[in-house]
Design a protein around this motif. Structure first.
Motif, PDB file in Angstrom:
ATOM      1  N   LEU A   1       0.850  -1.201   0.000  1.00 20.72           N
ATOM      2  CA  LEU A   1       0.000   0.000   0.000  1.00 20.72           C
ATOM      3  C   LEU A   1       0.886   1.251   0.000  1.00 20.72           C
ATOM      4  CD1 LEU A   1      -2.701   1.475   0.205  1.00 20.72           C
ATOM      5  CD2 LEU A   1      -2.669   1.116   2.674  1.00 20.72           C
ATOM      6  N   GLN A   2       1.937   1.203   0.828  1.00 24.13           N
ATOM      7  CA  GLN A   2       2.831   2.368   0.898  1.00 24.13           C
ATOM      8  C   GLN A   2       3.497   2.623  -0.463  1.00 24.13           C
ATOM      9  OE1 GLN A   2       6.376   2.249   3.555  1.00 24.13           O
ATOM     10  NE2 GLN A   2       5.609   4.260   4.194  1.00 24.13           N
ATOM     11  N   GLN A   3       3.916   1.540  -1.139  1.00 23.68           N
ATOM     12  CA  GLN A   3       4.543   1.686  -2.446  1.00 23.68           C
ATOM     13  C   GLN A   3       3.551   2.233  -3.481  1.00 23.68           C
ATOM     14  OE1 GLN A   3       7.808   1.173  -3.478  1.00 23.68           O
ATOM     15  NE2 GLN A   3       8.184   1.128  -1.271  1.00 23.68           N
ATOM     16  N   SER A   4       2.300   1.732  -3.414  1.00 22.89           N
ATOM     17  CA  SER A   4       1.274   2.224  -4.343  1.00 22.89           C
ATOM     18  C   SER A   4       1.073   3.720  -4.159  1.00 22.89           C
ATOM     19  CB  SER A   4      -0.062   1.532  -4.084  1.00 22.89           C
ATOM     20  OG  SER A   4      -0.116   0.330  -4.760  1.00 22.89           O
TER      21      SER A   4
ATOM     22  N   TRP B   1       2.297   9.145  -6.026  1.00 28.96           N
ATOM     23  CA  TRP B   1       2.760  10.507  -5.682  1.00 28.96           C
ATOM     24  C   TRP B   1       3.934  10.915  -6.591  1.00 28.96           C
ATOM     25  CZ3 TRP B   1       7.573  11.764  -3.333  1.00 28.96           C
ATOM     26  CH2 TRP B   1       7.685  13.092  -2.917  1.00 28.96           C
ATOM     27  N   LEU B   2       4.832   9.942  -6.868  1.00 31.28           N
ATOM     28  CA  LEU B   2       6.007  10.256  -7.692  1.00 31.28           C
ATOM     29  C   LEU B   2       5.679  10.398  -9.181  1.00 31.28           C
ATOM     30  CD1 LEU B   2       8.811   7.812  -6.449  1.00 31.28           C
ATOM     31  CD2 LEU B   2       8.937  10.303  -6.498  1.00 31.28           C
ATOM     32  N   LYS B   3       4.876   9.411  -9.685  1.00 37.84           N
ATOM     33  CA  LYS B   3       4.721   9.336 -11.139  1.00 37.84           C
ATOM     34  C   LYS B   3       3.463  10.017 -11.667  1.00 37.84           C
ATOM     35  CE  LYS B   3       6.860   4.751 -11.554  1.00 37.84           C
ATOM     36  NZ  LYS B   3       6.663   3.383 -12.019  1.00 37.84           N
ATOM     37  N   ARG B   4       2.374   9.956 -10.882  1.00 36.27           N
ATOM     38  CA  ARG B   4       1.100  10.504 -11.367  1.00 36.27           C
ATOM     39  C   ARG B   4       0.409  11.269 -10.246  1.00 36.27           C
ATOM     40  NH1 ARG B   4      -1.389   7.777 -15.548  1.00 36.27           N
ATOM     41  NH2 ARG B   4      -2.853   9.481 -15.368  1.00 36.27           N
ATOM     42  N   PRO B   5       1.053  12.344  -9.725  1.00 34.19           N
ATOM     43  CA  PRO B   5       0.513  13.033  -8.551  1.00 34.19           C
ATOM     44  C   PRO B   5      -0.920  13.526  -8.753  1.00 34.19           C
ATOM     45  CG  PRO B   5       2.287  14.308  -9.585  1.00 34.19           C
ATOM     46  CD  PRO B   5       2.289  12.961 -10.229  1.00 34.19           C
ATOM     47  N   GLU B   6      -1.310  13.786 -10.003  1.00 31.05           N
ATOM     48  CA  GLU B   6      -2.667  14.313 -10.233  1.00 31.05           C
ATOM     49  C   GLU B   6      -3.746  13.304  -9.816  1.00 31.05           C
ATOM     50  OE1 GLU B   6      -0.765  13.086 -12.579  1.00 31.05           O
ATOM     51  OE2 GLU B   6      -1.994  11.998 -14.024  1.00 31.05           O
ATOM     52  N   LEU B   7      -3.383  11.999  -9.802  1.00 28.03           N
ATOM     53  CA  LEU B   7      -4.374  10.987  -9.412  1.00 28.03           C
ATOM     54  C   LEU B   7      -4.753  11.132  -7.936  1.00 28.03           C
ATOM     55  CD1 LEU B   7      -2.998   7.747 -11.156  1.00 28.03           C
ATOM     56  CD2 LEU B   7      -4.911   9.173 -11.887  1.00 28.03           C
TER      57      LEU B   7
ATOM     58  N   ILE C   1      -2.284   8.433   4.903  1.00 25.04           N
ATOM     59  CA  ILE C   1      -1.529   9.694   5.045  1.00 25.04           C
ATOM     60  C   ILE C   1      -0.188   9.416   5.724  1.00 25.04           C
ATOM     61  CG2 ILE C   1      -1.501  11.948   6.231  1.00 25.04           C
ATOM     62  CD1 ILE C   1      -4.577  12.028   5.728  1.00 25.04           C
ATOM     63  N   ILE C   2      -0.221   8.594   6.792  1.00 27.58           N
ATOM     64  CA  ILE C   2       1.025   8.279   7.517  1.00 27.58           C
ATOM     65  C   ILE C   2       1.997   7.532   6.597  1.00 27.58           C
ATOM     66  CG2 ILE C   2       1.996   6.914   9.437  1.00 27.58           C
ATOM     67  CD1 ILE C   2      -0.694   7.498  10.926  1.00 27.58           C
ATOM     68  N   LEU C   3       1.454   6.529   5.869  1.00 32.83           N
ATOM     69  CA  LEU C   3       2.321   5.733   4.985  1.00 32.83           C
ATOM     70  C   LEU C   3       2.953   6.596   3.888  1.00 32.83           C
ATOM     71  CD1 LEU C   3       0.227   2.453   4.536  1.00 32.83           C
ATOM     72  CD2 LEU C   3       2.371   2.725   5.796  1.00 32.83           C
ATOM     73  N   LEU C   4       2.173   7.487   3.320  1.00 36.74           N
ATOM     74  CA  LEU C   4       2.703   8.344   2.253  1.00 36.74           C
ATOM     75  C   LEU C   4       3.750   9.304   2.821  1.00 36.74           C
ATOM     76  CD1 LEU C   4       2.752   9.286  -0.661  1.00 36.74           C
ATOM     77  CD2 LEU C   4       0.790  10.759  -0.206  1.00 36.74           C
ATOM     78  N   HIS C   5       3.460   9.835   4.009  1.00 35.56           N
ATOM     79  CA  HIS C   5       4.392  10.753   4.656  1.00 35.56           C
ATOM     80  C   HIS C   5       5.741  10.045   4.881  1.00 35.56           C
ATOM     81  CE1 HIS C   5       5.404  14.302   6.914  1.00 35.56           C
ATOM     82  NE2 HIS C   5       5.860  13.542   7.899  1.00 35.56           N
ATOM     83  N   GLU C   6       5.664   8.809   5.399  1.00 36.44           N
ATOM     84  CA  GLU C   6       6.887   8.008   5.625  1.00 36.44           C
ATOM     85  C   GLU C   6       7.655   7.803   4.324  1.00 36.44           C
ATOM     86  OE1 GLU C   6       5.365   4.962   9.053  1.00 36.44           O
ATOM     87  OE2 GLU C   6       6.171   4.076   7.211  1.00 36.44           O
ATOM     88  N   PHE C   7       6.902   7.466   3.267  1.00 35.45           N
ATOM     89  CA  PHE C   7       7.520   7.222   1.954  1.00 35.45           C
ATOM     90  C   PHE C   7       8.273   8.469   1.496  1.00 35.45           C
ATOM     91  CE2 PHE C   7       7.671   7.293  -2.639  1.00 35.45           C
ATOM     92  CZ  PHE C   7       7.906   5.975  -3.024  1.00 35.45           C
ATOM     93  N   ILE C   8       7.620   9.628   1.638  1.00 37.56           N
ATOM     94  CA  ILE C   8       8.235  10.889   1.181  1.00 37.56           C
ATOM     95  C   ILE C   8       9.490  11.188   2.006  1.00 37.56           C
ATOM     96  CG2 ILE C   8       7.851  13.402   0.957  1.00 37.56           C
ATOM     97  CD1 ILE C   8       4.858  12.707   0.373  1.00 37.56           C
ATOM     98  N   GLN C   9       9.377  10.951   3.332  1.00 41.78           N
ATOM     99  CA  GLN C   9      10.549  11.183   4.203  1.00 41.78           C
ATOM    100  C   GLN C   9      11.722  10.307   3.764  1.00 41.78           C
ATOM    101  OE1 GLN C   9      11.141  13.464   6.033  1.00 41.78           O
ATOM    102  NE2 GLN C   9       9.168  14.300   6.468  1.00 41.78           N
TER     103      GLN C   9
ATOM    104  N   MET D   1      12.306   9.010   0.884  1.00 42.60           N
ATOM    105  CA  MET D   1      12.827   9.511  -0.401  1.00 42.60           C
ATOM    106  C   MET D   1      13.767  10.685  -0.170  1.00 42.60           C
ATOM    107  SD  MET D   1      11.534   8.204  -3.302  1.00 42.60           S
ATOM    108  CE  MET D   1      11.982   9.615  -4.291  1.00 42.60           C
ATOM    109  N   ARG D   2      13.321  11.584   0.721  1.00 43.82           N
ATOM    110  CA  ARG D   2      14.115  12.814   0.955  1.00 43.82           C
ATOM    111  C   ARG D   2      15.424  12.501   1.658  1.00 43.82           C
ATOM    112  NH1 ARG D   2       8.943  16.484   1.983  1.00 43.82           N
ATOM    113  NH2 ARG D   2       8.596  16.977  -0.216  1.00 43.82           N
ATOM    114  N   ASN D   3      15.414  11.404   2.493  1.00 48.37           N
ATOM    115  CA  ASN D   3      16.623  11.066   3.241  1.00 48.37           C
ATOM    116  C   ASN D   3      17.614  10.253   2.418  1.00 48.37           C
ATOM    117  OD1 ASN D   3      15.628  12.385   5.406  1.00 48.37           O
ATOM    118  ND2 ASN D   3      14.734  10.564   6.394  1.00 48.37           N
ATOM    119  N   GLN D   4      17.156   9.845   1.208  1.00 53.64           N
ATOM    120  CA  GLN D   4      18.063   9.042   0.367  1.00 53.64           C
ATOM    121  C   GLN D   4      19.234   9.894  -0.120  1.00 53.64           C
ATOM    122  OE1 GLN D   4      15.998   7.156  -2.857  1.00 53.64           O
ATOM    123  NE2 GLN D   4      15.100   5.636  -1.471  1.00 53.64           N
ATOM    124  N   PRO D   5      20.433   9.306  -0.170  1.00 53.08           N
ATOM    125  CA  PRO D   5      21.590  10.107  -0.607  1.00 53.08           C
ATOM    126  C   PRO D   5      21.438  10.523  -2.075  1.00 53.08           C
ATOM    127  CG  PRO D   5      22.205   7.778  -0.238  1.00 53.08           C
ATOM    128  CD  PRO D   5      20.763   7.921   0.153  1.00 53.08           C
TER     129      PRO D   5
END
Ligand code: SAM
Length: 257
Positions: free
Chosen positions: A218-221, A226-232, A243-251, A253-257
């Motif tokens: 679910l988090q990957q979906s 969010w990454l490829k088709r944010p308009e959806l 919301i929590i899962l997406l927030h974690e995913f974004i965090q 991504m941002r923490n990746q080198p």
């Protein structure tokens, strides 16, 4: 079982539906394709089905009479077979001017038992056919093809995958991108080997813990959408867990080198 009546000048193009899931569905009797070639209905002694455009301009237009007679032949077959003159399948014209096809449309159309598809060629079909004989116009995208056959095949393929029994595992259609107004992209898939060229399958998928796998997917979906088709995501409200899962995913991504 769903029956398609295909009004086309090029029935042989549909041979490509003899393969894979759609081919198997035809063999299993889940899908029936019947062809009606307007050329077989023309009164022109040279077999013509098109003529120049009133008002001038380039390109030819498909004439009313051969098209209308082919559509009516398909309609008569249905009323004859069902013994009910009011048994009229929906007649769809594949057209760049139609509404854009979505998975939701496909889900709705998959509940029909019979559909007539009209495939245009040249500059298109005489407007009077659209006014009188067509119930719905559907487009596969904002670009112009040379004919409606490829669009018709896309429609048939997408509908067939939703027919019960057409897929080996019916669950796979439920879990796919856009399915059931879910409006999320599918999660990533991996198969053997577990590691190749230093690339590993994510730990969560190897855990055997079904709850953890479901949560990861679910988090990957959510993240992939969010990454490829944010308009959806704009057309879909997220629940608290999402919301929590997406927030974690974004965090992450941002923490990746
Ligand atoms: N003159 C038309 C227009 O600009 O709207 C385009 C005609 S197109 C060259 C010939 C046929 O291809 C159409 O009659 C239609 O059946 C089909 N077609 C073309 N683009 C399509 C699309 N995006 N979706 C569905 N059918 C399409």
């Amino acid at each position: 079982m769903i029956q398609f009546d295909l009004i086309t000048l090029f029935p042989k193009m549909f041979k490509s539906l003899d393969y894979g899931i759609v081919g198997r569905a035809q063999k299993a009797g889940l899908l029936q394709l019947q062809y009606w070639n307007p050329r077989d209905y023309t009164h022109d002694k040279h077999g013509r089905v098109d003529d120049t455009s009133y008002g001038g301009g380039p390109g030819m237009v498909m004439q009313v009479q051969p098209l209308r007679d082919a559509i009516n032949a398909a309609l008569h077959r249905h009323s004859r077979e069902s013994g009910n003159p009011d048994d009229k399948p929906k007649t769809i014209y594949l057209s760049p001017q139609g509404k854009l096809l979505t998975q939701k449309t496909i889900e709705n159309l998959a509940s029909e038992k019979k559909l007539i598809l009209v495939m245009g060629r040249y500059e298109g079909i005489d407007e009077r056919v659209i006014e009188q004989d067509i119930d719905e116009e559907w487009s596969i995208g904002n670009y112009v093809l040379s004919g409606g056959e490829l669009a018709g095949m896309i429609l048939i393929d997408a509908i067939t995958r939703l027919l019960p029994e057409a897929l080996g595992d019916p669950e796979s259609a439920h879990q796919e991108s856009f399915s059931h107004s879910n409006n999320l992209l599918d999660y990533p898939h991996y198969t053997r080997p577990e590691e190749i060229d230093g690339q590993k399958v994510p730990e969560a998928l190897l855990s055997g813990n079904h709850k953890a796998i479901e949560k990861w997917r679910l988090q990957q979906s959510l993240g992939k959408t969010w990454l490829k088709r944010p308009e959806l995501l704009k057309d879909r409200s997220l629940n608290a867990q999402e919301i929590i899962l997406l927030h974690e995913f974004i965090q992450k991504m941002r923490n990746q080198p």
